[in-house]
Scaffold this motif. Structure first.
Motif, PDB file in Angstrom:
ATOM      1  N   GLY A  83     -11.410   2.511  14.750  1.00 39.47           N
ATOM      2  CA  GLY A  83     -10.764   3.726  14.283  1.00 39.47           C
ATOM      3  C   GLY A  83      -9.612   3.442  13.335  1.00 39.47           C
ATOM      4  N   TYR A  84      -9.441   2.194  12.949  1.00 39.66           N
ATOM      5  CA  TYR A  84      -8.348   1.781  12.074  1.00 39.66           C
ATOM      6  C   TYR A  84      -8.703   2.052  10.617  1.00 39.66           C
ATOM      7  CZ  TYR A  84      -4.808  -1.257   9.965  1.00 39.66           C
ATOM      8  OH  TYR A  84      -3.777  -1.741   9.207  1.00 39.66           O
ATOM      9  N   LEU A  85      -7.772   2.638   9.871  1.00 41.02           N
ATOM     10  CA  LEU A  85      -7.934   2.887   8.443  1.00 41.02           C
ATOM     11  C   LEU A  85      -7.044   1.908   7.691  1.00 41.02           C
ATOM     12  CD1 LEU A  85      -9.235   4.788   6.321  1.00 41.02           C
ATOM     13  CD2 LEU A  85      -7.190   6.213   6.530  1.00 41.02           C
ATOM     14  N   LYS A  86      -7.663   1.054   6.886  1.00 37.08           N
ATOM     15  CA  LYS A  86      -6.946  -0.025   6.205  1.00 37.08           C
ATOM     16  C   LYS A  86      -6.829   0.274   4.709  1.00 37.08           C
ATOM     17  CE  LYS A  86      -8.853  -4.322   5.296  1.00 37.08           C
ATOM     18  NZ  LYS A  86      -9.429  -5.609   5.696  1.00 37.08           N
ATOM     19  N   THR A  87      -5.631   0.104   4.166  1.00 37.78           N
ATOM     20  CA  THR A  87      -5.428   0.221   2.726  1.00 37.78           C
ATOM     21  C   THR A  87      -5.701  -1.138   2.094  1.00 37.78           C
ATOM     22  OG1 THR A  87      -3.728   1.907   3.040  1.00 37.78           O
ATOM     23  CG2 THR A  87      -3.773   0.784   0.905  1.00 37.78           C
ATOM     24  N   LEU A  88      -6.651  -1.174   1.168  1.00 37.18           N
ATOM     25  CA  LEU A  88      -6.993  -2.420   0.478  1.00 37.18           C
ATOM     26  C   LEU A  88      -6.210  -2.585  -0.809  1.00 37.18           C
ATOM     27  CD1 LEU A  88     -10.867  -2.371   0.864  1.00 37.18           C
ATOM     28  CD2 LEU A  88      -9.216  -3.728   2.163  1.00 37.18           C
ATOM     29  N   ASN A  89      -6.085  -1.497  -1.551  1.00 37.99           N
ATOM     30  CA  ASN A  89      -5.329  -1.536  -2.792  1.00 37.99           C
ATOM     31  C   ASN A  89      -4.917  -0.137  -3.196  1.00 37.99           C
ATOM     32  OD1 ASN A  89      -8.002  -0.901  -3.441  1.00 37.99           O
ATOM     33  ND2 ASN A  89      -8.017  -2.047  -5.323  1.00 37.99           N
ATOM     34  N   LYS A  90      -3.961  -0.087  -4.115  1.00 40.00           N
ATOM     35  CA  LYS A  90      -3.424   1.167  -4.620  1.00 40.00           C
ATOM     36  C   LYS A  90      -3.092   0.958  -6.086  1.00 40.00           C
ATOM     37  CE  LYS A  90       0.628   4.088  -4.093  1.00 40.00           C
ATOM     38  NZ  LYS A  90       1.911   4.235  -3.426  1.00 40.00           N
ATOM     39  N   CYS A  91      -3.410   1.947  -6.910  1.00 36.04           N
ATOM     40  CA  CYS A  91      -3.148   1.824  -8.338  1.00 36.04           C
ATOM     41  C   CYS A  91      -2.436   3.084  -8.821  1.00 36.04           C
ATOM     42  CB  CYS A  91      -4.455   1.640  -9.098  1.00 36.04           C
ATOM     43  SG  CYS A  91      -4.253   1.570 -10.876  1.00 36.04           S
ATOM     44  N   ASP A  92      -1.252   2.916  -9.398  1.00 37.76           N
ATOM     45  CA  ASP A  92      -0.564   4.011 -10.066  1.00 37.76           C
ATOM     46  C   ASP A  92      -0.997   3.984 -11.517  1.00 37.76           C
ATOM     47  OD1 ASP A  92       0.925   4.752  -7.796  1.00 37.76           O
ATOM     48  OD2 ASP A  92       2.438   3.230  -8.226  1.00 37.76           O
ATOM     49  N   CYS A  93      -1.689   5.020 -11.949  1.00 42.93           N
ATOM     50  CA  CYS A  93      -2.288   5.013 -13.281  1.00 42.93           C
ATOM     51  C   CYS A  93      -1.804   6.192 -14.118  1.00 42.93           C
ATOM     52  CB  CYS A  93      -3.801   5.115 -13.163  1.00 42.93           C
ATOM     53  SG  CYS A  93      -4.538   3.950 -12.023  1.00 42.93           S
ATOM     54  N   ASN A  94      -1.837   6.009 -15.402  1.00 44.63           N
ATOM     55  CA  ASN A  94      -1.571   7.110 -16.348  1.00 44.63           C
ATOM     56  C   ASN A  94      -2.807   7.372 -17.157  1.00 44.63           C
ATOM     57  OD1 ASN A  94       1.023   7.536 -15.549  1.00 44.63           O
ATOM     58  ND2 ASN A  94       1.932   6.328 -17.185  1.00 44.63           N
TER      59      ASN A  94
END
Length: 155
Positions: A144-155
């Motif tokens: 039931g674990y939700l893992k963040t792999l990556n995040k991108c702040d984009c324009n």
């Protein structure tokens, strides 16, 4: 953008209410730049709905991502194999990451790589000059674990 597998419903994972999500699901949560359905959906959500946060969420034990490892030498030219060709390319071009790993570990690695690739693909599209944030997530059906792999702040 999520997997169409019924074991991984986006509404439950995000605990969202009615009208809070615009959900797009397909086999192995693929974002293909040559697919008008996918690209028009992204354009519509960013330009018309002013969506600023995009989540690409897969899950471990994804049967179709696992299918790539189980059938790596399959050369059939059917629609499913065409749809999953990017996942297969990711698998074949990262073979060193799969060396000396169990099949279950390999499948988890490929799920992670696939999500990261989808985030990268969307982040490199020129849809709008609006700022968007793209999250690559993976849900573990067993824990039931939700893992963040990556995040991108984009324009």
């Amino acid at each position: 953008i999520g997997c169409s597998d019924s074991r991984c419903p986006s509404k439950i994972i995000t605990q969202s209410g009615l009208g809070e999500l615009f959900i797009f699901q397909n086999i192995a949560n693929q974002f293909k730049i040559n697919d008008l359905n996918t690209t028009s959906l992204l354009e519509y959500t960013i330009k018309s709905l002013n969506i600023q946060h995009i989540i690409i969420c897969s899950h471990y034990s994804c049967n179709r991502v696992g299918h790539i490892i189980d059938t790596a030498n399959d050369t059939q030219n059917n629609n499913l194999n065409k749809w999953l060709s990017d996942v297969k390319d990711t698998y074949l071009s990262n073979q060193l990451l799969f060396t000396n790993k169990s099949i279950e570990e390999q499948k988890k690695i490929l799920v992670d790589l696939n999500i990261k690739k989808q985030v990268f693909t969307i982040s490199n599209m020129n849809i709008s000059n609006k700022k968007i944030i793209i999250y690559g997530l993976v849900y573990d059906l067993k824990t039931g674990y939700l893992k963040t792999l990556n995040k991108c702040d984009c324009n």
